[in-house]
Design a protein around this motif. Structure first.
Motif, PDB file in Angstrom:
ATOM      1  N   ALA B 136     -17.587  42.291  84.539  1.00  0.00           N
ATOM      2  CA  ALA B 136     -18.729  41.544  84.014  1.00  0.00           C
ATOM      3  C   ALA B 136     -18.892  40.236  84.786  1.00  0.00           C
ATOM      4  CB  ALA B 136     -18.531  41.268  82.528  1.00  0.00           C
ATOM      5  N   LEU B 139     -20.457  40.990  88.100  1.00  0.00           N
ATOM      6  CA  LEU B 139     -21.897  41.256  87.950  1.00  0.00           C
ATOM      7  C   LEU B 139     -22.670  39.955  87.808  1.00  0.00           C
ATOM      8  CD1 LEU B 139     -22.486  44.339  85.670  1.00  0.00           C
ATOM      9  CD2 LEU B 139     -23.444  43.864  87.921  1.00  0.00           C
ATOM     10  N   GLU B 140     -22.117  39.056  86.984  1.00  0.00           N
ATOM     11  CA  GLU B 140     -22.798  37.782  86.776  1.00  0.00           C
ATOM     12  C   GLU B 140     -22.970  37.065  88.108  1.00  0.00           C
ATOM     13  OE1 GLU B 140     -21.602  34.972  83.584  1.00  0.00           O
ATOM     14  OE2 GLU B 140     -21.349  33.559  85.219  1.00  0.00           O
ATOM     15  N   LEU B 156     -27.320  37.365  79.710  1.00  0.00           N
ATOM     16  CA  LEU B 156     -27.100  38.799  79.898  1.00  0.00           C
ATOM     17  C   LEU B 156     -25.619  39.085  80.127  1.00  0.00           C
ATOM     18  CD1 LEU B 156     -29.249  41.084  80.018  1.00  0.00           C
ATOM     19  CD2 LEU B 156     -28.596  41.284  82.417  1.00  0.00           C
ATOM     20  N   SER B 157     -24.979  38.246  80.931  1.00  0.00           N
ATOM     21  CA  SER B 157     -23.583  38.532  81.235  1.00  0.00           C
ATOM     22  C   SER B 157     -22.703  38.230  80.026  1.00  0.00           C
ATOM     23  CB  SER B 157     -23.127  37.776  82.470  1.00  0.00           C
ATOM     24  OG  SER B 157     -22.889  36.441  82.151  1.00  0.00           O
ATOM     25  N   LEU B 160     -23.028  41.279  77.950  1.00  0.00           N
ATOM     26  CA  LEU B 160     -22.245  42.355  78.550  1.00  0.00           C
ATOM     27  C   LEU B 160     -20.753  42.160  78.255  1.00  0.00           C
ATOM     28  CD1 LEU B 160     -22.518  44.830  80.354  1.00  0.00           C
ATOM     29  CD2 LEU B 160     -22.025  43.358  82.304  1.00  0.00           C
ATOM     30  N   ALA B 163     -20.052  42.928  74.651  1.00  0.00           N
ATOM     31  CA  ALA B 163     -20.115  44.369  74.412  1.00  0.00           C
ATOM     32  C   ALA B 163     -18.843  45.048  74.928  1.00  0.00           C
ATOM     33  CB  ALA B 163     -21.345  44.959  75.090  1.00  0.00           C
ATOM     34  N   LEU B 164     -18.439  44.684  76.149  1.00  0.00           N
ATOM     35  CA  LEU B 164     -17.242  45.289  76.729  1.00  0.00           C
ATOM     36  C   LEU B 164     -16.009  44.957  75.898  1.00  0.00           C
ATOM     37  CD1 LEU B 164     -17.828  44.661  80.506  1.00  0.00           C
ATOM     38  CD2 LEU B 164     -17.769  46.854  79.329  1.00  0.00           C
TER      39      LEU B 164
END
Ligand SMILES: Nc1ncnc2c1ncn2[C@@H]1O[C@H](COP(=O)(O)OP(=O)(O)OP(=O)(O)O)[C@@H](O)[C@H]1O
Ligand SMILES: [Mg+2]
Lengths: 289, 266
Positions: B136, B139-140, B156-157, B160, B163-164
């Motif tokens: 994550a 991705l960020e 968003l990150s 994420l 959620a993870l």
């Protein structure tokens, strides 16, 4: 129902890099109508034993015998379901199993699954709700509108309603207030006495073990390290502390008195026994004067 | 649930484990492009060697990777069959109706099979050796340029990452609730489709109730501690580019060059 564990092993996620051996070579027997306490440090395998007892998981190796009925690694799921009908299990924090629209419907869920008609299920549910002492005004409410303690009662009623012969309790009173706790434990004790229920209780409360159990299993790191009656278990305070466990307050009290030169019998485990022997002792000493 | 190998992190200390997650993510994605550069057997040999080296240097047993292939086995077989029967060109070995098996078809089927296996193995390398939260973070980092067009990268990150973080919790919770309902006589293993799908309700409702409650608790806890996302927030896990990361990129570039070369050799 008698239950016997024969060389039982259990490995979580066997055959993956996450394999985790939770139980090794367990051997013990639980007599019908016994009240057995299962104690041990966190992670010692207590909840795993309970899942085996309810046929939710199968032993990786070894056998479990229910009245001679064998459960092992090859037993098909169908036979496990049959075991479940006779075993009721109250999980740690059981309120997370509630889902129905009303309290009554939720409690009826179990009996209906095991083949009871809605009429019979309702009778059983009402009986169970009375047992757990939940006032009738709550029966038509949504279980999610209740307090934590009330939800706990509904969840326990949901298990009692299937009228099991073996009742398994995983820390049933964790998080309840003292009065609620006492009420619950007394109710279980009465069921045990009156309806010949076999009870297996997992608890961290040594007072409850001393008060209610007649047989104790001590687990440590997936192994059964002692199996005896409460008197024997609580006689060795140093050993229990090695297992990260403790003795009940009454035993602590007795041991302190003995250390101060009092002469008290060894088999005291609960407050009632302590009070009795103190009474005898003090009266006896008084008479000598 | 215990069979789900794809997407599960296996802790370790191999060179691949220690690579920067950004490098691993970028290279894994580029690898998919790389695969389509190979157009003859030599190219596939090079790719195979590269994949094998990556897999072996994770120091995770090969059995784990093979088990990771299992869930997609049917997809692979299906694609191979399509390739095998519907390649019209080449020397015909077998023909019945519209189906023909040609030499080109067989070769193409082999290539498709290998592509699948390589891609799955490489993405398994990524997920087995990289904790989800590190992914994550990577991705960020990669989405940061999007900040210029006011894309909510940090939010968003965070979503994420949360959620993870809660995937394992939710899995545990699912097992718990399923056990509790099975103990109350629900049978998930037998009965008609309708009966079985009905049995899902007593699982889903407690899961939803629990998740919503957890979300509220988490929100309260974050607010109580004054959480503020965005530009000036420092990181607990700081990503640092090391020499081994440069080496990894160089190796990848070498493979790329060799692959392009194979297109001309044969
Ligand atoms: N689903 C699971 N997957 C893998 N390992 C597990 C799983 N559940 C439990 N374990 C492991 O099995 C061992 C025994 O766990 P168990 O839940 O039986 O302990 P416990 O005695 O009930 O502990 P507690 O007093 O905290 O409830 C622990 O080491 C635990 O980490
Ligand atoms: Mg437990």
């Amino acid at each position: 129902m008698a239950i016997e564990f024969k060389n039982v092993n259990y490995v979580y996620q066997a055959g993956t890099p996450f394999a985790n051996s939770a139980l090794t070579n367990l051997n013990f027997k639980i007599q019908p109508n016994a009240y057995t306490a299962l104690i041990g440090h966190t992670g010692s395998g207590k909840s795993t034993i309970l899942q085996l007892l309810d046929g939710l998981i199968k032993p990786t190796a070894g056998q479990i015998l229910f009245d001679g009925h064998v459960i092992d690694n090859k037993t098909p799921q169908k036979d496990l379901a049959k075991v479940r009908q006779h075993v009721g299990i109250v999980f740690q924090f059981p309120e997370s199993q509630l889902f129905e629209q009303t309290v009554l419907k939720d409690v009826m869920f179990g009996p209906q699954n095991f083949g009871k008609t809605p009429m019979e299920a309702q009778k059983l549910a009402e009986k169970a709700l009375k047992l757990v002492n939940l006032p009738a005004e709550y029966w038509q409410k949504s279980p999610f509108d209740l307090s934590g303690g009330q939800m706990r009662r509904v969840a326990i009623a949901g298990v009692l309603a299937i009228e099991p012969q073996i009742l398994i309790l995983d820390e049933p009173t964790a998080g309840l207030d003292p009065v609620g706790r006492k009420e619950m434990m007394t109710m279980f004790a009465q069921l045990h006495a009156k309806q010949n229920l076999t009870i297996i209780l997992v608890t961290h409360q040594m007072e409850d073990v001393a008060e209610y159990a007649d047989d104790v299993l001590v687990m440590a790191a997936g192994k059964l390290v002692k199996h005896a009656d409460p008197q024997t278990i609580f006689a060795d305070e140093a050993w229990l502390q090695e297992q990260q466990l403790d003795v009940p307050h009454a035993v602590m009290f007795r041991n302190k008195l003995v250390a101060q030169g009092f002469d008290l019998p060894k088999n005291i485990v609960n407050v009632e026994q302590l009070a009795k022997s103190l009474q005898v002792k003090l009266r006896g000493d008084g008479l000598n004067e | 649930m215990s069979n789900m190998i794809i997407g599960r992190y296996v802790p370790g200390n191999s060179i691949i484990h220690r690579l920067d997650p950004r490098v691993k993510l970028i290279l894994s994605i580029s690898f998919i492009v790389l695969i389509f550069l190979a157009n003859n057997w030599l190219g596939y040999v090079v790719l195979g060697l590269f994949t094998l080296v990556a897999v072996v240097s994770t120091k995770i047993s090969l059995a784990v990777y093979l088990r990771g292939l299992k869930p997609v086995l049917w997809l692979i077989i299906f694609t191979i069959i399509l390739q095998l029967f519907f390649s019209p060109a080449g020397h015909v070995y077998l023909a019945f109706g519209p189906f023909t098996v040609t030499d080109m078809g067989i070769i193409n089927a082999c290539y498709v099979f290998l592509r699948f296996v390589f891609i799955i193995l490489m993405s398994t390398v990524l997920t087995l050796t990289t904790p989800p939260l590190a992914l994550a973070d990577a991705l960020e980092y990669m989405m940061k340029p999007l900040l210029k067009i006011k894309f909510p990268v940090y939010e968003l990150s965070l979503m994420l990452a949360i959620a993870l973080r809660f995937v394992p919790t939710l899995m545990d919770e699912t097992v718990k609730v399923m056990n509790a309902q099975r103990a109350r006589g629900v049978d998930f293993a037998s009965g008609s489709i309708i009966k079985r799908s009905k049995a899902i309700v007593p699982i889903l409702i407690p899961l939803f109730v629990g998740s919503i409650q957890r979300a509220i608790d988490l929100g309260d806890a974050m607010e109580a501690r004054g959480y503020q996302g965005g530009e000036n927030r420092t990181k607990f896990r700081v990503l640092k580019w090391q020499r081994r990361d440069t080496v990894a990129v160089l190796i990848f570039v070498c493979v790329l060059v060799v692959l392009i070369a194979t297109r001309f050799i044969i």
